[in-house]
Design a protein around this motif. Structure first.
Motif, mmCIF file in Angstrom:
data_model
loop_
_atom_site.group_PDB
_atom_site.id
_atom_site.type_symbol
_atom_site.label_atom_id
_atom_site.label_comp_id
_atom_site.label_asym_id
_atom_site.label_seq_id
_atom_site.Cartn_x
_atom_site.Cartn_y
_atom_site.Cartn_z
ATOM 1 N N LEU B 84 89.346 125.979 55.580
ATOM 2 C CA LEU B 84 88.748 124.812 54.907
ATOM 3 C C LEU B 84 88.224 125.197 53.532
ATOM 4 C CD1 LEU B 84 86.818 122.985 57.781
ATOM 5 C CD2 LEU B 84 88.961 122.317 56.676
ATOM 6 N N LYS B 85 87.645 126.392 53.456
ATOM 7 C CA LYS B 85 87.116 126.862 52.186
ATOM 8 C C LYS B 85 88.227 126.899 51.134
ATOM 9 C CE LYS B 85 84.570 130.661 50.194
ATOM 10 N NZ LYS B 85 84.506 132.106 50.188
ATOM 11 N N LYS B 86 89.396 127.379 51.571
ATOM 12 C CA LYS B 86 90.548 127.449 50.666
ATOM 13 C C LYS B 86 90.997 126.042 50.266
ATOM 14 C CE LYS B 86 94.713 129.288 51.438
ATOM 15 N NZ LYS B 86 95.406 129.472 52.715
ATOM 16 N N ILE B 87 91.048 125.156 51.253
ATOM 17 C CA ILE B 87 91.547 123.800 51.000
ATOM 18 C C ILE B 87 90.594 123.014 50.096
ATOM 19 C CG2 ILE B 87 92.085 121.599 52.141
ATOM 20 C CD1 ILE B 87 93.198 123.347 54.486
ATOM 21 N N ARG B 88 89.308 123.301 50.227
ATOM 22 C CA ARG B 88 88.319 122.623 49.383
ATOM 23 C C ARG B 88 88.599 122.785 47.884
ATOM 24 N NH1 ARG B 88 83.684 121.240 52.398
ATOM 25 N NH2 ARG B 88 83.498 122.589 54.212
ATOM 26 N N ARG B 89 89.264 123.888 47.527
ATOM 27 C CA ARG B 89 89.546 124.107 46.100
ATOM 28 C C ARG B 89 90.467 123.047 45.528
ATOM 29 N NH1 ARG B 89 91.173 130.337 46.720
ATOM 30 N NH2 ARG B 89 89.172 131.073 47.499
ATOM 31 N N ASN B 90 91.120 122.300 46.422
ATOM 32 C CA ASN B 90 92.075 121.302 45.945
ATOM 33 C C ASN B 90 91.432 120.061 45.353
ATOM 34 O OD1 ASN B 90 94.817 122.226 46.511
ATOM 35 N ND2 ASN B 90 94.047 122.424 48.599
ATOM 36 N N PHE B 91 90.187 119.803 45.732
ATOM 37 C CA PHE B 91 89.644 118.502 45.304
ATOM 38 C C PHE B 91 88.243 118.615 44.725
ATOM 39 C CE2 PHE B 91 88.856 118.963 49.881
ATOM 40 C CZ PHE B 91 87.480 118.827 49.918
ATOM 41 N N GLY B 92 87.916 117.617 43.915
ATOM 42 C CA GLY B 92 86.567 117.495 43.383
ATOM 43 C C GLY B 92 86.089 116.077 43.620
ATOM 44 N N LEU B 93 84.775 115.862 43.504
ATOM 45 C CA LEU B 93 84.235 114.519 43.714
ATOM 46 C C LEU B 93 83.187 114.227 42.652
ATOM 47 C CD1 LEU B 93 83.594 111.919 45.384
ATOM 48 C CD2 LEU B 93 82.148 113.329 46.847
ATOM 49 N N VAL B 94 83.303 113.054 42.065
ATOM 50 C CA VAL B 94 82.294 112.594 41.121
ATOM 51 C C VAL B 94 81.453 111.539 41.844
ATOM 52 C CG1 VAL B 94 81.922 111.366 38.953
ATOM 53 C CG2 VAL B 94 83.727 113.098 39.119
ATOM 54 N N PHE B 95 80.148 111.811 41.909
ATOM 55 C CA PHE B 95 79.267 110.960 42.696
ATOM 56 C C PHE B 95 78.768 109.769 41.880
ATOM 57 C CE2 PHE B 95 78.862 115.211 44.432
ATOM 58 C CZ PHE B 95 78.780 115.027 45.800
ATOM 59 N N GLN B 96 78.384 108.740 42.606
ATOM 60 C CA GLN B 96 77.779 107.565 41.975
ATOM 61 C C GLN B 96 76.524 107.941 41.191
ATOM 62 O OE1 GLN B 96 77.191 104.573 44.922
ATOM 63 N NE2 GLN B 96 76.054 103.214 43.580
ATOM 64 N N ASN B 97 75.683 108.801 41.795
ATOM 65 C CA ASN B 97 74.438 109.166 41.107
ATOM 66 C C ASN B 97 74.473 110.594 40.549
ATOM 67 O OD1 ASN B 97 74.497 110.267 43.570
ATOM 68 N ND2 ASN B 97 72.421 109.739 44.170
ATOM 69 N N PHE B 98 75.649 111.037 40.141
ATOM 70 C CA PHE B 98 75.906 112.276 39.384
ATOM 71 C C PHE B 98 75.608 113.557 40.156
ATOM 72 C CE2 PHE B 98 73.151 109.436 36.528
ATOM 73 C CZ PHE B 98 74.130 108.445 36.425
ATOM 74 N N ASN B 99 74.397 113.656 40.737
ATOM 75 C CA ASN B 99 73.998 114.887 41.442
ATOM 76 C C ASN B 99 74.181 116.142 40.608
ATOM 77 O OD1 ASN B 99 73.155 113.588 43.750
ATOM 78 N ND2 ASN B 99 75.182 113.637 44.688
ATOM 79 N N LEU B 100 73.816 116.080 39.356
ATOM 80 C CA LEU B 100 73.778 117.311 38.555
ATOM 81 C C LEU B 100 72.636 118.174 39.070
ATOM 82 C CD1 LEU B 100 74.357 115.857 34.994
ATOM 83 C CD2 LEU B 100 75.959 117.199 36.351
ATOM 84 N N PHE B 101 72.677 119.473 38.763
ATOM 85 C CA PHE B 101 71.573 120.347 39.150
ATOM 86 C C PHE B 101 70.518 120.295 38.047
ATOM 87 C CE2 PHE B 101 75.287 122.647 41.218
ATOM 88 C CZ PHE B 101 75.125 121.959 42.405
ATOM 89 N N PRO B 102 69.354 119.732 38.320
ATOM 90 C CA PRO B 102 68.383 119.456 37.250
ATOM 91 C C PRO B 102 67.820 120.715 36.603
ATOM 92 C CG PRO B 102 67.412 119.036 39.401
ATOM 93 C CD PRO B 102 68.870 119.294 39.634
ATOM 94 N N HIS B 103 67.837 121.842 37.336
ATOM 95 C CA HIS B 103 67.246 123.069 36.793
ATOM 96 C C HIS B 103 68.239 123.881 35.984
ATOM 97 C CE1 HIS B 103 69.211 124.054 40.499
ATOM 98 N NE2 HIS B 103 68.888 125.327 40.470
#
Ligand SMILES: Nc1ncnc2c1ncn2[C@@H]1O[C@H](COP(=O)(O)OP(=O)(O)OP(=O)(O)O)[C@@H](O)[C@H]1O
Ligand SMILES: [Mg+2]
Lengths: 216, 253
Positions: B84-103
């Protein structure tokens, strides 16, 4: 007893107090995090053990806990208590107690983190350990800093409880001199010491809080 | 080759069946838009596809690699964590509320995963991040922190962050719905540019005109099923009453 002997005795007490304070923080902050992990573990047994531990530590007087740690080995197991053990006992007692309080503070901070931070980290391929230590914990520290400050200031004052097992920290020394010299002076000196110590602690914590204000 | 293949996904939360047998495929370079009323299961579908949620039945694969197999009775069987870890590299997700790392600064938000997770060279990651920021019109913002940016800027950073990992498929869950209307356009333009570069994308959106213009294929979801699908022309000309009702509501507002 002249003034300088008195000061040098108080000075020794002061060093002991600062040592208790420093060692307690050094060990209880990481231990508290470990207890939080147990408290939030998926395993119900571990979770309940941690919960019980925290409730005992918070639900009984620290003074009593110090006495149990100090006298317990003798009364429970017949192990003779050496003179130097009282210093170890006082650190063990404080660390066990403060770790429980810190554990609850960490937990409240961790639980306040939005799920989106974990999800974003997962999507970016961070593993669980990286996610916790790089993404979650730094933000948790910022959130819990005010509660930690409160606890640390309480600890400065709590160090005086070490007198119950006759550890010669600041308060114990002040009390001894005051009764032998029938003088208020040692108490005044001790009061000033605790106040200045706490003032420094508060200043340092405020500085750290400011440092972490670079983000929101 | 199908970049994404979903077959017969089912997902319930307790007694509530949210996804009822959904299948879809996305080919290389294709843009799929998913529309539908609130609560129809669009986010849940995306969350199952991105492994944020575990599905009950059905299978899921990226570029032919199976993340989830359908076993007996269609029950989902997940691949091992390392696969699964390998397969995860195939996709990305852009969230509705961004979820950037604030720090993390804008730059660090973008380069940290490429360096730490993909073990890329720092200079190389920085160079690429700067190119992405330039493309997003944010060259002057790399040392800013997320709280210093507008919602639209934050969303562009989060798109850059996802792109920096070179996903084969990029998912968007209502990328503009947390934004003021005047900021919506800037995000839609970025996505349009990506489509022009043949980025493979799956986009959940309430922006009907956008879906119409940018998508190769549109799926209309209703109550956990695909109620209608086809090219934008087919879909917006459809006689499906639910679809008409849904579009009618949009035209009213
Ligand atoms: N974690 C959850 N636990 C329980 N129910 C959930 C959960 N997530 C979603 N649901 C339910 O599943 C249904 C579908 O939700 P989902 O978020 O997928 O809808 P949506 O199509 O994305 O809607 P919207 O357009 O409002 O974003 C809703 O009824 C929702 O309440
Ligand atoms: Mg949704």
């Amino acid at each position: 007893m002249n003034f300088s002997t008195m000061l040098s005795q108080l000075g020794n007490g002061m060093v002991t107090t600062i040592t208790i304070f420093g060692l307690t923080l050094l060990f209880s902050l990481p231990l508290g995090l470990g207890i939080t992990f147990l408290r939030m573990s998926k395993n119900g047994v571990l979770r309940n053990i941690a919960k019980f531990y925290i409730s005992v530590m918070r639900g009984t007087p620290l003074m009593l806990q110090l006495m149990v740690v100090y006298f317990g080995p003798y009364y429970l197991f017949g192990i003779p208590i050496s003179r130097s053990y009282r210093y170890i006992a006082v650190i063990i007692g404080f660390v066990l107690n403060y770790a429980a309080y810190f554990a609850e503070i960490y937990r409240s901070g961790i639980e306040s983190m939005p799920a989106g931070q974990y999800e974003a980290a997962q999507l970016l391929g961070y593993n669980k350990v990286q996610t916790f230590f790089l993404i979650i914990l730094p933000q948790v520290i910022k959130r819990i800093l005010p509660s930690v400050t409160n606890e640390v200031i309480t600890l400065v004052k709590d160090t005086s409880l070490a007198f119950v097992i006759s550890v010669s920290e600041m308060f114990t020394v002040a009390k001894a001199i005051a009764s032998s010299q029938t003088s208020m002076m040692p108490y005044v000196a001790a009061g000033i010491f605790y106040y200045v110590f706490n003032f420094l602690v508060a200043t340092i914590m405020e500085y750290i809080e400011k440092k972490l204000n670079y983000y929101r | 080759m199908n970049y994404l293949e979903i077959s017969h996904i089912k997902k319930s939360f307790g007694d509530l069946e949210v996804l009822k047998d959904i299948s879809l495929t996305v080919k290389k370079g294709e843009v799929l838009a998913i529309i539908g009323p609130s609560g129809s299961g669009k986010s849940t579908l995306l969350r199952c596809a991105t492994l944020l949620e575990t599905m009950d039945c059905g299978s899921l694969s990226y570029l032919g690699e199976e993340a989830v197999k359908a076993g007996e009775g269609g029950k989902s069987i997940y691949a091992s964590p390392s696969e699964l870890k390998k397969i995860r590299r195939n996709f990305g997700l852009v969230f509705q509320n961004f979820n950037l790392f604030p720090h993390y600064s804008v730059l660090k938000n973008i380069i940290d995963a490429p360096i730490r997770v993909q073990k890329r060279k720092k200079e190389e990651a920085i160079k690429e991040a700067r190119e992405l920021l330039a493309k997003m019109g944010l060259s002057d913002k790399e040392s800013y922190y997320p709280f210093q940016l507008s919602g639209g800027q934050q969303q562009r950073v989060s798109i850059a962050r996802a792109l920096a990992l070179h996903p084969n498929v990029l998912f968007f869950d209502e990328p503009t719905s947390a934004l003021d209307p005047e900021l919506t356009g800037e995000i839609l333009k970025v996505i349009k540019d990506l489509a022009a570069e043949h980025m493979t994308m799956v986009i959940v959106t309430h922006e009907m005109n956008f879906a119409r213009n940018v998508a190769d294929h549109i799926i209309f979801m209703d109550q956990g099923v695909i109620a209608e699908q086809g090219t934008p022309e087919e879909l917006f000309g459809s006689d499906n009453p639910r679809m008409k009702e849904f579009l009618g509501k949009f035209n009213e507002v």
